[in-house]
Scaffold this motif. Structure first.
Motif, short mmCIF file in Angstrom:
data_model
loop_
_atom_site.label_atom_id
_atom_site.label_comp_id
_atom_site.label_asym_id
_atom_site.label_seq_id
_atom_site.Cartn_x
_atom_site.Cartn_y
_atom_site.Cartn_z
N GLN A 353 0.89 -1.23 0.01
CA GLN A 353 0.08 0.03 0.11
C GLN A 353 0.90 1.28 -0.17
O GLN A 353 0.26 2.21 -0.49
CB GLN A 353 -0.95 -0.10 1.26
CG GLN A 353 -0.31 -0.09 2.51
CD GLN A 353 -0.02 -1.37 3.32
OE1 GLN A 353 0.38 -2.10 2.47
NE2 GLN A 353 0.31 -1.46 4.41
N ASP A 420 -0.29 -5.03 -8.66
CA ASP A 420 -0.28 -3.62 -8.91
C ASP A 420 1.03 -2.98 -8.81
O ASP A 420 1.32 -1.90 -9.28
CB ASP A 420 -1.38 -3.59 -7.75
CG ASP A 420 -2.66 -3.64 -8.21
OD1 ASP A 420 -2.91 -4.11 -9.31
OD2 ASP A 420 -3.67 -3.37 -7.48
N LEU A 445 -3.86 5.36 1.37
CA LEU A 445 -4.31 3.65 0.45
C LEU A 445 -3.98 2.74 1.72
O LEU A 445 -2.59 2.90 2.33
CB LEU A 445 -3.63 3.46 -0.69
CG LEU A 445 -3.98 2.22 -1.41
CD1 LEU A 445 -5.36 2.26 -1.57
CD2 LEU A 445 -3.21 1.96 -2.57
N GLU A 449 -8.04 -1.68 1.71
CA GLU A 449 -8.58 -1.00 0.63
C GLU A 449 -8.18 -1.79 -0.76
O GLU A 449 -8.68 -2.29 -1.70
CB GLU A 449 -8.18 0.33 0.31
CG GLU A 449 -8.91 1.25 1.20
CD GLU A 449 -8.40 2.76 1.21
OE1 GLU A 449 -8.73 3.45 -0.13
OE2 GLU A 449 -7.77 3.38 2.02
N LEU A 450 -6.66 -2.34 -0.55
CA LEU A 450 -6.26 -3.08 -1.38
C LEU A 450 -7.03 -4.59 -1.68
O LEU A 450 -7.34 -5.01 -2.85
CB LEU A 450 -4.70 -3.54 -1.07
CG LEU A 450 -3.51 -2.40 -1.37
CD1 LEU A 450 -2.43 -2.94 -0.93
CD2 LEU A 450 -3.83 -2.11 -2.82
N GLU A 452 -10.24 -4.86 -0.89
CA GLU A 452 -11.41 -4.57 -1.43
C GLU A 452 -11.43 -4.36 -2.89
O GLU A 452 -12.43 -4.47 -3.57
CB GLU A 452 -12.13 -3.36 -0.65
CG GLU A 452 -12.54 -3.65 0.64
CD GLU A 452 -12.67 -2.35 1.46
OE1 GLU A 452 -13.06 -1.23 0.70
OE2 GLU A 452 -13.18 -2.41 2.69
N ARG A 453 -10.35 -4.04 -3.42
CA ARG A 453 -10.16 -3.61 -5.12
C ARG A 453 -9.99 -4.79 -5.63
O ARG A 453 -10.65 -4.87 -6.92
CB ARG A 453 -8.85 -2.77 -4.89
CG ARG A 453 -9.14 -1.18 -4.95
CD ARG A 453 -8.03 -0.41 -4.76
NE ARG A 453 -6.87 -0.69 -5.62
CZ ARG A 453 -5.96 -0.30 -6.14
NH1 ARG A 453 -5.78 1.33 -5.32
NH2 ARG A 453 -4.81 -0.29 -6.60
N GLU A 454 -9.52 -6.07 -5.06
CA GLU A 454 -9.29 -7.17 -5.80
C GLU A 454 -10.62 -7.66 -6.60
O GLU A 454 -10.39 -8.10 -7.61
CB GLU A 454 -8.62 -8.30 -5.24
CG GLU A 454 -7.04 -7.88 -4.60
CD GLU A 454 -6.20 -7.69 -6.12
OE1 GLU A 454 -6.52 -8.54 -6.97
OE2 GLU A 454 -5.53 -6.75 -6.21
N LYS A 456 -13.20 -6.46 -7.45
CA LYS A 456 -13.68 -5.41 -8.36
C LYS A 456 -13.08 -5.55 -9.49
O LYS A 456 -13.56 -4.73 -10.41
CB LYS A 456 -14.07 -4.08 -7.68
CG LYS A 456 -14.67 -4.10 -6.44
CD LYS A 456 -14.77 -2.58 -5.82
CE LYS A 456 -15.57 -2.43 -4.67
NZ LYS A 456 -15.48 -1.04 -3.87
N LYS A 457 -12.04 -6.21 -9.65
CA LYS A 457 -11.19 -5.94 -10.97
C LYS A 457 -11.90 -6.83 -11.94
O LYS A 457 -12.29 -7.82 -11.80
CB LYS A 457 -9.79 -6.66 -10.63
CG LYS A 457 -8.88 -5.57 -10.07
CD LYS A 457 -7.59 -6.03 -9.82
CE LYS A 457 -6.42 -5.02 -8.94
NZ LYS A 457 -5.19 -5.76 -8.90
#
Length: 487
Positions: A353, A420, A445, A449-450, A452-454, A456-457
């Motif tokens: 992050q 990422d 960041l 949050e990291l 949660e982003r996965e 959604k990719k």
């Protein structure tokens, strides 16, 4: 009347509140009607036995009842019930307003009698409590600090009160008292222009132009004295942080001589950690706005770049300020190279992050200073850290030999386990664009949050076979046809 005053200190909260509100209405009415003795109040027994009329004796007696109610209300300001404290405060401030309109001292020549200073002074002395947290009461008092005259005299009284209390502690910390004092000081919002001094609690007709409370210059002078009186004493680390957080926006711009804060900022820097960073923020303000000469500013800033800054809770503010300090395009190339190289070295041991913010940060530095681009594109025969000319342990950015090195650390991060991070590091494989990356969304960041982003990719299609299937039985039918043909 005596029963009403004594009931202010009753045991039941409802009775106390009712008595305080009754005193408010009663004495404000008496002040307006002129039924209280005006002038130097004599002793009660002496006044009642004096050779004067019944009306004068009545006014003397009533004035003593009024003074007794003030004393009782000041006692209620340290009551255990917050509603009682609030009613006592509001009642006393109403008395301040009424005494200003209908003064109890018959003197028109001395400006100190324009405002009921003694009553407000007693209130301020009680408000800044030594052993009890008064944050809620101070928060309620903040609305009165919007009045120009109240704010001026509160600052004047606090300037006298704070040194007296702190000197009595003989150098020891008084954490509760200092926290209360800071809560009061930080609630003071200074006007920026003389024309803004228009909101007064006590409306004055005479001598308004000469009245110190109506002059911005006097406000600035007493504001500066107040903060210097508070900051000259030792503070806890927590208070240092709170003061330094508001210093450059709420304190320095309103001081007559902001350079007087240099000693405080220098002492704060020596503490280390987040306090050092925040102290440099104040020093940067003095350098930028008041031409303060502080040649070691960037050297001290450079020394703060250690692995801990990428793992602590104030990381976002640190890099926000660091970006501000390094925003000038007139900085020498060797200095930018030193910061870029040190940050690149720290990136090798940073969490993902932090890296997603750190890599664009370094690239932005290179974009601002094209003379540092060779750090990215310089060919390197080896990535052995022992052959890197950069001296990581050197505290002076002018001597670290960063310009002779390269940012091979960013190339190494292209093999990072987090995709990422590897993608962000691969930006150096191409010529950097001139458009800087917006760091605002990356500074805070977090790990969560990291994660949660996965989900959604958007998933990319992945091949499951070397040869794509042409149908459910297509391959089987071809084999059967081939078999009959051979037969």
């Amino acid at each position: 009347m005596g029963g009403l005053v004594s009931s202010i200190l009753a045991d039941q909260e409802a009775e106390i509140l009712a008595a305080a509100r009754t005193c408010n209405k009663l004495f404000c009415t008496l002040l307006q009607r002129g039924d209280l003795f005006v002038g130097q109040l004599p002793d009660e027994e002496e006044g009642l036995s004096a050779d004067c009329g019944a009306e004068m004796k009545y006014k003397i007696w009533m004035r003593h009842r009024y003074q007794s109610s003030i004393d009782q209300l000041l006692t209620l300001m340290v009551h255990e019930s917050e509603p009682v404290q609030e009613v006592a405060l509001c009642t006393l401030m109403k008395f301040v307003e009424c005494e200003g309109r209908w003064p109890l001292v018959s003197c028109e020549e001395d400006e100190r009698y324009i405002f009921p200073r003694e009553l407000l002074k007693s209130l301020v002395d009680t408000l800044i409590q030594v052993e009890r947290d008064a944050s809620s009461l101070l928060s309620r008092f903040q609305e009165y600090l919007e009045y120009e005259d109240v704010r001026y005299y509160v600052m004047a009284f606090a300037t006298e009160h704070i040194p007296g209390v702190m000197q009595s502690s003989k150098g020891d910390l008084l954490p509760i008292y200092q926290q209360n004092a800071f809560a009061l000081l930080s609630s003071i919002h200074m006007p920026g222009e003389q024309s803004e001094l228009a909101n007064f609690l006590v409306k004055q007709q005479n001598k308004h132009d000469e009245w110190k409370a109506a002059r911005l210059k006097e406000h600035r002078r007493i504001f500066e004295r107040l903060w210097l009186a508070f900051l000259k004493h030792k503070l806890s680390n927590n208070l240092y942080k709170k003061v330094l957080m508001i210093l450059h926006e709420s304190i320095l711009p309103h001081m007559s001589k902001p350079s007087l804060m240099i000693d405080f900022l220098t002492a704060a820097y020596e503490i280390g950690g987040a306090i050092s960073l925040l102290a440099l923020n104040g020093l940067f303000y003095l350098i930028h706005h008041h031409n303060l000469e502080y040649p070691d500013f960037y050297k001290k800033l450079y020394s703060l770049l250690d692995p801990s800054v990428l793992h602590v809770k104030y990381r976002a503010r640190f890099f926000h300020l660091l970006d501000l300090f390094l925003s000038s395009s007139h900085l020498p190339a060797y200095l930018v190279a030193a910061f870029s190289k040190r940050l690149s070295r720290l990136a090798l041991t940073s969490p993902p992050q932090a890296l997603l913010m750190l890599i664009p940060f370094i690239c932005n530095l290179i974009r601002r200073h094209p003379s540092c681009r060779p750090l990215i594109h310089r060919p390197s025969e080896t990535q052995d850290i022992s052959t890197d000319p950069y001296i990581m342990d050197e505290e002076d950015p002018t001597q670290c030999r960063a310009m002779e090195s390269s940012l091979w650390e960013l190339q190494t991060l292209q093999n990072h386990y987090h995709p990422d991070v590897a993608s962000a590091a691969s930006v150096i494989n191409k010529t950097l664009s001139n458009q800087e990356t917006d760091l605002a969304r990356l500074l805070d960041l977090s790990v969560s949050e990291l994660f949660e982003r996965e989900p959604k990719k958007r998933a990319k299609s992945a091949p499951l076979e070397f040869e794509p299937a042409e149908g459910l039985l297509g391959r089987r039918n071809d084999l059967v046809t081939q078999h009959w043909t051979l037969d």
